[in-house]
Design a protein around this motif. Structure first.
Motif, mmCIF file in Angstrom:
data_model
loop_
_atom_site.group_PDB
_atom_site.id
_atom_site.type_symbol
_atom_site.label_atom_id
_atom_site.label_comp_id
_atom_site.label_asym_id
_atom_site.label_seq_id
_atom_site.Cartn_x
_atom_site.Cartn_y
_atom_site.Cartn_z
ATOM 1 N N ILE A 153 -79.531 12.319 -7.514
ATOM 2 C CA ILE A 153 -79.159 13.130 -6.092
ATOM 3 C C ILE A 153 -78.312 14.214 -6.452
ATOM 4 C CG2 ILE A 153 -78.330 13.009 -3.670
ATOM 5 C CD1 ILE A 153 -78.886 10.019 -3.883
ATOM 6 N N ALA A 154 -78.200 15.519 -5.923
ATOM 7 C CA ALA A 154 -77.689 16.612 -6.374
ATOM 8 C C ALA A 154 -77.344 17.639 -5.188
ATOM 9 C CB ALA A 154 -78.081 17.682 -7.365
ATOM 10 N N LEU A 155 -76.085 17.815 -4.854
ATOM 11 C CA LEU A 155 -75.981 18.751 -3.742
ATOM 12 C C LEU A 155 -74.900 19.879 -4.210
ATOM 13 C CD1 LEU A 155 -75.064 15.479 -2.085
ATOM 14 C CD2 LEU A 155 -76.462 17.123 -0.564
ATOM 15 N N ASN A 156 -75.251 21.133 -3.900
ATOM 16 C CA ASN A 156 -74.387 22.248 -4.280
ATOM 17 C C ASN A 156 -74.310 23.199 -3.025
ATOM 18 O OD1 ASN A 156 -74.518 25.235 -5.540
ATOM 19 N ND2 ASN A 156 -72.932 24.195 -6.460
ATOM 20 N N GLU A 157 -73.059 23.813 -2.865
ATOM 21 C CA GLU A 157 -72.855 24.879 -1.794
ATOM 22 C C GLU A 157 -72.037 25.916 -2.349
ATOM 23 O OE1 GLU A 157 -69.777 26.408 0.420
ATOM 24 O OE2 GLU A 157 -69.609 24.413 -0.635
ATOM 25 N N GLN A 158 -72.100 27.264 -1.950
ATOM 26 C CA GLN A 158 -71.253 28.138 -2.360
ATOM 27 C C GLN A 158 -71.026 28.929 -1.092
ATOM 28 O OE1 GLN A 158 -72.160 30.591 -5.977
ATOM 29 N NE2 GLN A 158 -71.858 28.880 -7.329
ATOM 30 N N ILE A 159 -70.131 29.315 -0.822
ATOM 31 C CA ILE A 159 -69.452 30.795 0.273
ATOM 32 C C ILE A 159 -68.727 31.586 -0.716
ATOM 33 C CG2 ILE A 159 -68.644 31.133 2.191
ATOM 34 C CD1 ILE A 159 -69.163 28.351 3.348
ATOM 35 N N GLU A 160 -69.153 32.887 -0.503
ATOM 36 C CA GLU A 160 -68.164 33.952 -1.113
ATOM 37 C C GLU A 160 -67.286 34.281 0.024
ATOM 38 O OE1 GLU A 160 -70.861 36.693 -4.316
ATOM 39 O OE2 GLU A 160 -70.935 37.084 -2.124
ATOM 40 N N LEU A 161 -66.116 34.523 -0.454
ATOM 41 C CA LEU A 161 -64.992 34.693 0.466
ATOM 42 C C LEU A 161 -65.132 36.303 0.545
ATOM 43 C CD1 LEU A 161 -62.377 32.219 -0.364
ATOM 44 C CD2 LEU A 161 -64.043 32.098 1.199
ATOM 45 N N PHE A 162 -64.905 36.928 -0.820
ATOM 46 C CA PHE A 162 -65.263 38.452 -0.739
ATOM 47 C C PHE A 162 -65.783 38.830 -1.887
ATOM 48 C CE2 PHE A 162 -61.070 37.311 -2.516
ATOM 49 C CZ PHE A 162 -61.009 38.248 -3.676
ATOM 50 N N THR A 163 -66.226 40.121 -2.225
ATOM 51 C CA THR A 163 -66.886 40.597 -3.441
ATOM 52 C C THR A 163 -67.184 41.942 -3.344
ATOM 53 O OG1 THR A 163 -68.916 40.121 -4.877
ATOM 54 C CG2 THR A 163 -69.219 40.226 -2.620
ATOM 55 N N GLY A 164 -67.284 42.364 -4.467
ATOM 56 C CA GLY A 164 -67.256 44.059 -4.637
ATOM 57 C C GLY A 164 -67.479 44.285 -6.030
ATOM 58 N N GLY A 165 -67.860 45.751 -6.412
ATOM 59 C CA GLY A 165 -67.931 46.234 -7.455
ATOM 60 C C GLY A 165 -67.966 47.708 -7.451
ATOM 61 N N PHE A 166 -67.733 48.465 -8.721
ATOM 62 C CA PHE A 166 -67.606 49.813 -8.838
ATOM 63 C C PHE A 166 -67.807 50.314 -10.045
ATOM 64 C CE2 PHE A 166 -63.418 48.052 -9.303
ATOM 65 C CZ PHE A 166 -62.900 48.785 -10.237
ATOM 66 N N GLN A 167 -68.557 51.692 -10.259
ATOM 67 C CA GLN A 167 -68.863 52.056 -11.279
ATOM 68 C C GLN A 167 -67.538 52.616 -12.081
ATOM 69 O OE1 GLN A 167 -71.336 55.579 -10.635
ATOM 70 N NE2 GLN A 167 -70.096 56.854 -12.151
ATOM 71 N N VAL A 168 -67.412 52.684 -13.380
ATOM 72 C CA VAL A 168 -66.062 53.088 -13.979
ATOM 73 C C VAL A 168 -66.564 54.406 -14.677
ATOM 74 C CG1 VAL A 168 -64.671 52.615 -16.151
ATOM 75 C CG2 VAL A 168 -65.394 50.680 -14.499
ATOM 76 N N GLY A 169 -65.574 55.425 -14.196
ATOM 77 C CA GLY A 169 -66.188 56.628 -14.888
ATOM 78 C C GLY A 169 -67.426 57.303 -14.129
ATOM 79 N N ASN A 170 -68.253 57.767 -15.089
ATOM 80 C CA ASN A 170 -69.635 58.088 -14.441
ATOM 81 C C ASN A 170 -70.668 57.406 -15.521
ATOM 82 O OD1 ASN A 170 -70.101 59.624 -17.031
ATOM 83 N ND2 ASN A 170 -68.664 61.197 -16.279
ATOM 84 N N TRP A 171 -71.869 57.635 -15.123
ATOM 85 C CA TRP A 171 -73.030 56.852 -15.838
ATOM 86 C C TRP A 171 -73.361 57.332 -17.252
ATOM 87 C CZ3 TRP A 171 -73.735 52.476 -14.312
ATOM 88 C CH2 TRP A 171 -73.955 51.972 -12.989
#
Length: 462
Positions: A95-113
């Motif tokens: 028997i297996a149970l798993n749960e996740q809740i993101e509290l906050f998240t983000g991401g950004f480019q460093v410099g240019n591509w």
């Protein structure tokens, strides 16, 4: 009543297998795909999730039986159903149970591509429960040993663990070459509570005796480690369990470290190979720690004794307690996180651009893709394995779809579907597994879903 509330909190406050997210994996129109592969090929300028709503997932699985087998309204007595389940399962069912809740998240480019670097970060709360079915112990409890003279009941069937924790993380990936992306993620764990009893051994057997009626032998080497729980069971505790757990989950609990690694590689412009290893880490448990042990051996000759503490000849119960005592230890212990491994191969076709490829493999430029994925995860015994075949399509410019078929230990008919759509800069996605089981949820052996809301800003956005 407090004990009942605590148990309810452990299983219901974060209501809800572990953690194969095969629809999300490499579905890069969803930013959360970075959590299953820090080297995923995402092309956003930057993104951020709606707090508490950017990623909510739940997963439940049971091999060997379903809720219908126990609770069907078919006129069969529950005890009979329970006995049938015990007889039809094995010690390797789980028997297996798993749960996740993101509290906050983000991401950004460093410099240019041209530098091709990307930072992602966030924090999520996770609950895990895993248990093998203790088939021998359940048989002994239900039927006794009357009809099992000579059978050796394995106490090592007992294997169970549960934990509530929060994870603060930061990741970075970079295009090492035009066709190769490598990424990593560092994690800081905070465990609000942990309970595990996994490395048990021992046996019970009863055989006819040459001198008396029966000879019964018990050898026990059982251990239960707990942290963050004991104070809530004390009679004098006057606090609020819910708020206490929340405080400990926000870095007031036991601490640990971990990391993820992953890559994406394009041997050809429309062929993609990926792999990742997730949650290589540990937690050191030192706060509110109690370890209970039952170690020793006991031999009894005569009619089967009843170990219930009532008066009986020769003080059998007292002798049993002295031979296999319950000891309580207060030393800290360390647990390892369940390590997950993913790998995939994908072939994309119907290039909608009509020109030459830049070989960076931006999969959104292809209308269709087919592929296969391998998932493995460590458990207290043997690793579990799942195989997935999938088809991905850009239905519209701002709507992507991914359909999967997965074979794992819980189901051979697992069909899943994921949708990710953008309304301007607003992204919403919904992923669900085992769609065939939704016709009758009570008969389902496993179910999972994930949804969330993000804001995504692409390079071309103003």
């Amino acid at each position: 009543m407090r004990k009942v509330y605590l148990l309810g909190l452990l299983f219901l406050s974060i209501s809800s297998f572990s953690q194969n997210k095969q629809i999300l994996y490499n579905f890069t129109s969803v930013p959360q795909s970075l959590m299953s592969n820090p080297g995923a090929d995402v092309k956003y300028k930057y993104y951020f999730g709606v707090p508490l709503l950017s990623g909510i997932s739940a997963n439940i699985g049971s091999s060997g039986f379903s809720a219908y087998d126990l609770f069907a309204n078919d006129g069969v007595d529950f005890n009979t159903k329970l006995q049938n389940v015990v007889l039809s399962t094995s010690r390797n069912d789980k028997i297996a149970l798993n749960e996740q809740i993101e509290l906050f998240t983000g991401g950004f480019q460093v410099g240019n591509w041209e530098s091709k670097g990307y930072v992602s970060f966030g924090m999520y709360q996770e609950f895990d429960f895993w248990s093998y079915l203790p088939q021998d112990l359940a048989t002994l409890a239900l039927y006794g040993n009357k009809d099992y003279i000579g059978k050796v009941f394995n106490l090592g069937d007992l294997s169970i663990k549960s934990e509530l924790l929060s994870v603060l993380h930061i990741g970075f990936h970079k295009n090492i070459k035009e066709n190769l992306i490598i990424g990593g993620r560092a994690k800081l764990y905070s465990s609000a509570f942990n309970a595990r009893s996994t490395n048990n051994s021992g046996y019970i057997y009863t055989i006819p005796s040459t001198t008396t009626v029966y000879e019964q032998v018990i050898y026990s080497d059982l251990q239960l480690n707990t942290s963050g729980i004991s104070k809530y069971l004390e009679k004098g505790y006057q606090g609020n369990i819910g708020s206490d757990m929340q405080k400990k989950a926000l870095f007031g609990g036991d601490m640990g470290l971990g990391f993820d690694l992953g890559f994406t590689y394009y041997p050809e412009k429309n062929i993609q190979v990926t792999a990742s290893v997730i949650d290589v880490g540990f937690i050191k448990h030192s706060k509110d720690v109690e370890t209970f042990t039952y170690k020793g051996s006991y031999k009894y000759e005569g009619i089967n004794p009843k170990f219930d503490g009532n008066a009986n000849p020769k003080n059998v119960f007292e002798e049993f307690q002295a031979a296999i005592p319950r000891d309580t230890l207060y030393a800290g212990y360390t647990t390892l996180r369940p390590v997950k491994f993913n790998a995939s191969y994908q072939y994309s076709f119907n290039d909608s651009r009509g020109g030459d490829c830049n070989c960076s493999g931006e999969e959104s430029e292809y209308k269709n893709a087919v592929g296969g994925q391998l998932f493995m995860m460590t458990t207290p015994r043997a690793p579990i394995v799942a195989l997935t075949g999938y088809y991905r399509r850009n239905v519209l410019q701002n709507l992507q779809m991914k359909a999967t078929y997965t074979v794992d230990t819980f189901s051979y008919t697992n069909i899943g579907l994921g949708l990710s759509g953008n309304l301007g800069k607003f992204n919403l996605y919904f992923l669900a597994d085992n769609l065939l089981e939704y016709r009758d949820l009570a008969k389902a052996n496993s179910l999972s879903f994930q949804f969330g809301f993000n804001f995504i800003f692409k390079e071309s956005d103003d």
